[in-house]
Write an enzyme that holds these catalytic residues in place. Sequence first.
Site, PDB file in Angstrom:
ATOM      1  N   CYS A 130     -87.407 -87.777 -46.680  1.00 17.97           N
ATOM      2  CA  CYS A 130     -86.564 -88.559 -45.769  1.00 17.97           C
ATOM      3  C   CYS A 130     -87.325 -89.752 -45.209  1.00 17.97           C
ATOM      4  CB  CYS A 130     -85.971 -87.671 -44.681  1.00 17.97           C
ATOM      5  SG  CYS A 130     -84.575 -88.459 -43.854  1.00 17.97           S
ATOM      6  N   HIS A 241     -83.375 -83.549 -48.007  1.00 21.40           N
ATOM      7  CA  HIS A 241     -84.263 -82.544 -47.387  1.00 21.40           C
ATOM      8  C   HIS A 241     -84.270 -81.211 -48.140  1.00 21.40           C
ATOM      9  CE1 HIS A 241     -85.368 -84.414 -43.472  1.00 21.40           C
ATOM     10  NE2 HIS A 241     -84.295 -85.149 -43.720  1.00 21.40           N
ATOM     11  N   GLU A 243     -86.252 -78.783 -47.901  1.00 18.95           N
ATOM     12  CA  GLU A 243     -86.737 -77.653 -47.088  1.00 18.95           C
ATOM     13  C   GLU A 243     -85.619 -76.990 -46.279  1.00 18.95           C
ATOM     14  OE1 GLU A 243     -87.234 -80.803 -46.481  1.00 18.95           O
ATOM     15  OE2 GLU A 243     -86.613 -81.070 -44.399  1.00 18.95           O
TER      16      GLU A 243
END
Length: 314
Positions: A130, A241, A243
């Site tokens: 990001c 993202h 994660e």
Amino acid sequence: MFRLFALLCFGVTCDTVATRNFRMPVNNRPIIGILTQEVDETVMQPFGNSYIPATYVKYLESGGSRVVPIRLNQSEAEYEKIFKSINGMLYIGGAANLVTSDYAKAARVFFQLALKANKMGNYFPLWGTCMGFQLLTVMVAGENLLSNTTAENLALPLNLTEEAHSSHMFKDFPANLLKAISHEPLTGNFHHYGVTETAFRGDEKLSQFFSILSTNVAENGAVFVSTMEGKQYPFYGVQWHPEVNRFQWHPKKQFPHSSNAVRVSSLLAEFFVNEARKSSHHFASPEDEASALIYSYTPVYTANVTSYEQCYFF
Ligand SMILES: *[C@@H]1O[C@H](CO)[C@@H](O)[C@H](O)[C@H]1NC(C)=O
Ligand SMILES: *[C@@H]1O[C@H](CO)[C@@H](O)[C@H](O)[C@H]1NC(C)=O
Ligand SMILES: *[C@@H]1O[C@H](CO)[C@@H](O)[C@H](O)[C@H]1NC(C)=O
Ligand SMILES: *[C@@H]1O[C@H](CO)[C@@H](O)[C@H](O)[C@H]1NC(C)=O
């Protein structure tokens, strides 16, 4: 030379991996640095000056790495010492000025060290997520090419480019998962700015340095680059993202949690940790290593004030 190689292998591992340019012993105890970021939200200020969402730590640990938090405002000599001790670096998302913040200043020091090391055959991978992706584009282009590409709280499939199919990042993805990531909303977007495909391809430095692996369409119709990897260097960036797919659960956020979403997140974490296994940097002593690792810090519960369940503060 042979003796040194034999010593490195003894009792550790004698596997070799083909890196992009050469073969070297595998480091099966990789340690990845995460640069901390200054706290900008007032809700987090009571806890500390800088932070790392625990999400990124869990993500790297899930791939078989340990994590070292890297604090801001240290000298270049201190950063160089850390650089020589770790096997890769992850630039997190968040909000900080991409040129003037303490975060950006420290990021640039590591970027230059990584560039120099890789040029000399000393493999050192970097990953930007990001804002970390945006930061990589600023450091490579030498200027800020960002524009409004808002995709805020929006899960999307990736529009993969032809290069994606021969890329390093996606090479271990089975065909059915590549198909899924192209059709199912497996990538969570939480950004206002990005680099449009036109700006990216129009910038000689960026387009020579990185291959575009995917694009997406922003809320305003702009086509932005969503995944990229270095052509010569093991530098990787995702505007989305990976994660969050496994480690964030805020009910109002579009965090993809399907089994395919989890596999995407797992494979990319494993991919980047495998890149770090190609680095043989290490701490000067086990004591130095132990005191640098994140295990001596305790994450704080932040689900009541942010969309992160837990954060580390420094
Ligand atoms: C870094 O140093 C600056 C200038 O002294 C200070 O304002 C800032 O709070 C420091 N950042 C952190 C994260 O400690
Ligand atoms: C995907 O990108 C290609 C060009 O790379 C473009 O022609 C196509 O329209 C895009 N598809 C979507 C759904 O955005
Ligand atoms: C970006 O564009 C969107 C859609 O056109 C708009 O709603 C938003 O206010 C813009 N954001 C910024 C930061 O300019
Ligand atoms: C959020 O939770 C933390 C940890 O339990 C607590 O210290 C803090 O006061 C809470 N904040 C709010 C605004 O409820």
